[in-house]
Design an enzyme around this catalytic site. Structure first.
Site, mmCIF file in Angstrom:
data_model
loop_
_atom_site.group_PDB
_atom_site.id
_atom_site.type_symbol
_atom_site.label_atom_id
_atom_site.label_comp_id
_atom_site.label_asym_id
_atom_site.label_seq_id
_atom_site.Cartn_x
_atom_site.Cartn_y
_atom_site.Cartn_z
ATOM 1 C CB SER A 30 -45.128 19.555 -9.505
ATOM 2 O OG SER A 30 -44.232 20.500 -8.975
ATOM 3 C CG ASN A 78 -49.555 22.271 -0.007
ATOM 4 O OD1 ASN A 78 -48.756 23.163 -0.304
ATOM 5 N ND2 ASN A 78 -50.318 21.676 -0.920
ATOM 6 C CB ILE A 80 -44.960 24.120 0.486
ATOM 7 C CG1 ILE A 80 -45.706 22.806 0.769
ATOM 8 C CG2 ILE A 80 -43.447 23.916 0.546
ATOM 9 C CD1 ILE A 80 -45.533 22.219 2.131
ATOM 10 N N GLY A 81 -45.493 27.307 0.134
ATOM 11 C CA GLY A 81 -44.961 28.594 -0.301
ATOM 12 C C GLY A 81 -43.923 28.439 -1.393
ATOM 13 C CG LEU A 82 -44.942 27.867 -5.039
ATOM 14 C CD1 LEU A 82 -45.395 29.041 -5.880
ATOM 15 C CD2 LEU A 82 -44.987 26.579 -5.865
ATOM 16 C CG ASN A 108 -44.345 22.460 -11.603
ATOM 17 O OD1 ASN A 108 -44.198 23.529 -11.028
ATOM 18 N ND2 ASN A 108 -45.536 21.964 -11.879
ATOM 19 C CB CYS A 139 -47.568 31.794 -9.431
ATOM 20 S SG CYS A 139 -46.869 30.225 -9.171
ATOM 21 C CE LYS A 174 -50.344 20.915 -10.990
ATOM 22 N NZ LYS A 174 -49.380 20.236 -10.112
ATOM 23 C CB ILE A 200 -57.347 20.430 -10.651
ATOM 24 C CG1 ILE A 200 -57.564 19.469 -9.507
ATOM 25 C CG2 ILE A 200 -58.510 20.387 -11.621
ATOM 26 C CD1 ILE A 200 -58.809 19.731 -8.656
HETATM 27 C C1 LIG Z 1 -47.162 19.401 -0.494
HETATM 28 C C2 LIG Z 1 -47.552 19.751 -1.908
HETATM 29 C C3 LIG Z 1 -46.706 20.526 -2.701
HETATM 30 C C4 LIG Z 1 -47.058 20.857 -4.005
HETATM 31 N N1 LIG Z 1 -46.202 21.607 -4.767
HETATM 32 C C5 LIG Z 1 -46.526 21.918 -6.054
HETATM 33 C C6 LIG Z 1 -45.628 22.658 -6.891
HETATM 34 O O1 LIG Z 1 -44.523 23.018 -6.478
HETATM 35 N N2 LIG Z 1 -46.026 22.957 -8.158
HETATM 36 C C7 LIG Z 1 -47.228 22.551 -8.661
HETATM 37 O O2 LIG Z 1 -47.536 22.832 -9.812
HETATM 38 N N3 LIG Z 1 -48.086 21.818 -7.900
HETATM 39 C C8 LIG Z 1 -47.762 21.502 -6.612
HETATM 40 N N4 LIG Z 1 -48.636 20.744 -5.850
HETATM 41 C C9 LIG Z 1 -49.922 20.308 -6.426
HETATM 42 C C10 LIG Z 1 -49.851 18.847 -6.883
HETATM 43 O O3 LIG Z 1 -48.896 18.671 -7.908
HETATM 44 C C11 LIG Z 1 -51.221 18.350 -7.369
HETATM 45 O O4 LIG Z 1 -51.649 19.154 -8.462
HETATM 46 C C12 LIG Z 1 -52.279 18.411 -6.293
HETATM 47 O O5 LIG Z 1 -51.744 18.020 -5.050
HETATM 48 C C13 LIG Z 1 -53.507 17.538 -6.590
HETATM 49 O O6 LIG Z 1 -53.161 16.165 -6.682
HETATM 50 P P1 LIG Z 1 -53.309 15.101 -5.471
HETATM 51 O O7 LIG Z 1 -54.696 15.267 -4.921
HETATM 52 O O8 LIG Z 1 -53.069 13.780 -6.102
HETATM 53 O O9 LIG Z 1 -52.268 15.464 -4.472
HETATM 54 C C14 LIG Z 1 -48.294 20.408 -4.533
HETATM 55 C C15 LIG Z 1 -49.138 19.624 -3.741
HETATM 56 C C16 LIG Z 1 -48.786 19.282 -2.441
HETATM 57 C C17 LIG Z 1 -49.726 18.433 -1.620
#
Ligand SMILES: Cc1cc2nc3c(=O)[nH]c(=O)nc-3n(C[C@H](O)[C@H](O)[C@H](O)COP(=O)(O)O)c2cc1C
Ligand SMILES: Cc1cc2nc3c(=O)[nH]c(=O)nc-3n(C[C@H](O)[C@H](O)[C@H](O)COP(=O)(O)OP(=O)(O)OC[C@H]3O[C@@H](n4cnc5c(N)ncnc54)[C@H](O)[C@@H]3O)c2cc1C
Ligand code: FES
Lengths: 316, 286
Positions: A30, A78, A80-82, A108, A139, A174, A200
């Site tokens: 996500s 990051n 992003i602030g959802l 998600n 959150c 998650k 995670i």
């Molecule tokens: C830019 C960005 C935005 C993300 N937005 C969400 C999100 O909206 N909801 C969520 O559950 N996780 C979010 N994540 C977390 C990722 O889904 C993931 O759990 C996390 O980045 C670890 O995986 P990775 O190391 O492969 O990136 C975000 C991660 C990144 C880098």
């Protein structure tokens, strides 16, 4: 055994995630794959196990002020602030594009209150083309002084029950790594009815511009992702997979097929690719190809024969 | 394959491939400034002025993410195409680029983002470049030169840099522009002072109906331009910069605040909704 008795697409890779059948275990994490459109030019979306879309809330959210991202050693922060379009606009504007594909869509979701989680879940349950929910419990709970839902076993269980009660779709919870013992939270959401757990989410971190003595992120802290977090994610997935019966989905720093295999061997039923898509927009497809090649090379007839097969080692 | 008909770039071109390619030449043009020429396959897409690429050295672990660089030049040849970027060494990523040998391997994603739009009626194009901001503007100027002679606008370029040795890309600008006006912060070349001061002096000569300003440079320069333009009506497009991860519109990492209809604001993605924005649309202080 290299022949394919069923004759469908890549049966040796098919997995069952709490009732959701995927043609392979490779999903997009996500927030890292937009709503699919952004990456459709680089990947045949029909090939993916599932797409998990950017986190959705009841109303649209503008997100945090910039700067929102910062690269750090072997990873990125990051905040992003959802930011998201809100659940209704997602259904109206983004979902039709995804419905064109033979691709399970996992929405998600997040909220600031239990009610918000429930409402978002109810709306998605009625939407055509959503196959499962992934509940982001990282959150802050605004009614409980802003502690993350996922940081407390009881609150995590409560969110799970609320969402489960609102839908008939499979529910993946998650988990956040920003806790003392993630396995305790996993057991708690399993008992509350979660069909699977994924972990995670990002690890909270920060970074400072020493010349100006300001944080690199406007929000000061952000979530760390990428290769830097992989060993931690792998350890947590391994711990959780030994403690729960529901399927575990491994996430965190998976950059290539080898990384994905580590998670599967540690006990993950499926995996999600996040930051890797930023580095290589075809990462999900490349990892899928790599998994298939590994199974063929090791003469493993089905991916289920690989999952959780870690041997050796002695814990002291 | 999905057709992302709803997701088109402002210029109407669909998104493009990630390709591995060769560094044909990586030439130092001034202290800390380089021009890298990349050999692209014939099937690559033709970039438009204002568009950028995400560049990564192939096979390296660090930095992890690609770095956005504007297209400085593009040419098709017999067997393939050549794309040039003009870059300044600003940190780890660009320092690594500067050390890439001729023949080295890089990964290029692009062309990405939208373009500078010069509508057919425009008679005067005013370019305002601060430092390495000349890169996309020089490409734009050479593009305008390709227009039919009778439709070709008059191009005036204002170039600012810290000092004479940081003035880069002048040769090409001089070839494509009717007039190039130079200024340096230390007075070592051209006008002594800021590019915006020079521009301000000429402002009253501008007929806003058939002119357009295109600018790229440090945010202090762009902010100053926003102040200057408050009193004028001439259209102004700028190329914005923000840190990027995906370059494709997916991560929402590259947000900038723009004015929303109700007097409020909303965030736009530099990579996908930009990098070209209307100067008056942006919110500088929040
Ligand atoms: C830019 C960005 C935005 C993300 N937005 C969400 C999100 O909206 N909801 C969520 O559950 N996780 C979010 N994540 C977390 C990722 O889904 C993931 O759990 C996390 O980045 C670890 O995986 P990775 O190391 O492969 O990136 C975000 C991660 C990144 C880098
Ligand atoms: C659309 C776009 C087009 C660009 N075109 C060019 C170009 O043609 N030539 C050129 O030299 N540079 C260009 N830049 C800026 C270039 O991307 C950054 O200088 C580069 O990413 C810095 O990477 P680094 O690893 O060397 O520096 P880092 O170590 O990451 O940072 C060094 C310094 O650069 C700043 N910085 C980091 N990332 C960016 C960024 N994305 N944009 C602006 N500043 C940044 C940091 O705040 C810091 O002050 C462009 C940026 C964008 C967004
Ligand atoms: S860099 Fe990812 S959305 Fe712009």
């Amino acid at each position: 055994m290299r022949t394919n008795p069923v004759g469908t697409v890549t049966p040796r890779l098919g997995v069952d995630i709490g009732g959701l059948i995927l043609k392979n275990p490779v999903m997009t994490a996500s927030g890292t794959f937009g709503y699919g459109e952004e990456y459709a030019a680089y990947n045949d979306l029909n090939r993916l196990g599932a797409i998990i879309v950017k986190g959705l809330s009841l109303e649209s959210r503008p997100g945090n002020p910039p700067p929102r991202i910062m690269e750090t050693a072997s990873g990125m922060l990051n905040a992003i602030g959802l930011e998201n379009v809100g659940v209704r606009d997602f259904i109206r504007e983004k979902l039709p594009f995804l419905r064109q594909f033979d691709l399970p869509v996992i929405a998600n979701i997040f909220g600031e209150t239990l009610d918000e989680y429930q409402k978002v879940a109810e709306i998605l349950n009625r939407a055509k083309g959503v196959h499962a929910l992934e509940v982001n419990i990282s959150c802050p709970n605004v009614k409980k002084g802003g502690i993350a839902f996922g940081a407390d076993p009881d609150m995590a269980a409560e969110v799970t029950r609320k969402v489960k009660g609102a839908v008939d779709l499979p529910v993946i919870v998650k988990l956040t790594p920003n806790v003392t013992d993630v396995a305790v939270i996993a057991e708690s959401v399993e008992a509350a009815g979660a069909n699977a757990v994924s972990l995670i989410n990002t690890i909270t971190g920060m970074s400072i511009d020493v010349e100006r003595r300001v944080p690199h992120l406007k929000n000061v802290t952000g979530g760390l992702s990428g290769p830097a977090i992989k060993p931690i994610a792998l350890r947590m997935v391994w711990q959780v997979a030994r403690r729960v019966k529901v399927p575990v989905i491994g996430i965190g720093g998976i950059m290539n097929a080898n990384d994905a295999l580590e998670f599967l061997i540690a006990g993950a039923r499926a995996i999600q690719i996040g930051t890797a898509s930023f580095v290589n927009p075809r990462a999900v497809s490349d990892i899928l190809d790599g998994l298939a090649a590994y199974l063929a090379r090791h003469d493993i007839s089905h991916i289920n024969n690989l999952i959780g097969t870690l041997t050796g080692g002695e814990e002291c | 394959m999905g057709k992302s008909g709803s997701e088109r770039m402002p210029c109407g071109e669909p998104y493009r491939s990630a390709v591995s390619c060769r560094v044909m030449e990586n030439r130092r043009v001034a202290e800390g400034y380089f021009i890298m020429s990349l050999g692209l396959p014939a099937a690559c897409d033709t970039p438009l002025p204002g568009q950028f690429v995400m560049l990564r050295a192939k096979g390296v672990q660090a930095p992890l993410l690609g770095r956005p660089l504007s297209v400085y030049a593009f040419k098709r040849g017999e067997k393939g195409a050549t794309l040039e970027v003009l870059y300044k060494v600003a940190g780890t990523g660009t320092l690594l680029f500067s050390g890439l040998p001729d023949g080295g391997d890089v990964e290029v994603l692009g062309p990405l983002g939208g373009r500078f739009e010069i509508s057919p009626g425009v008679k005067n194009v005013i370019l305002v470049a601060g430092g390495v901001g000349v890169a996309p503007l020089s490409f734009l100027a050479s593009h305008c030169r390709g227009d039919r002679a009778d439709a070709r606008p008059r191009i005036t370029c204002y170039v600012g840099a810290g000092s004479a040795d940081a003035l880069v890309g002048l040769d090409r600008l001089e070839a494509s522009c009717s007039d190039v006006r130079i200024c340096t912060d230390d007075g070592s070349c051209g006008h002594h002072g800021l590019v915006t001061d020079l521009l301000e002096k000429d402002f009253n000569l501008l007929d806003s109906r058939d002119s357009v300003i295109c600018a790229c440079g440090p945010s202090a320069m762009l902010k100053r331009m926003a102040e200057l333009l408050e009193k004028h009506t001439v259209a102004c497009q700028i190329s914005m910069e923000e840190r990027m991860a995906c370059g494709l519109g997916a991560c929402l990492g590259c947000a900038v605040a723009v004015k929303a209809g109700d007097g409020g604001f909303r965030y736009r993605r530099v990579c996908k909704d930009g990098p070209i924005f209307d100067l008056r649309e942006l919110i500088w202080e929040r």
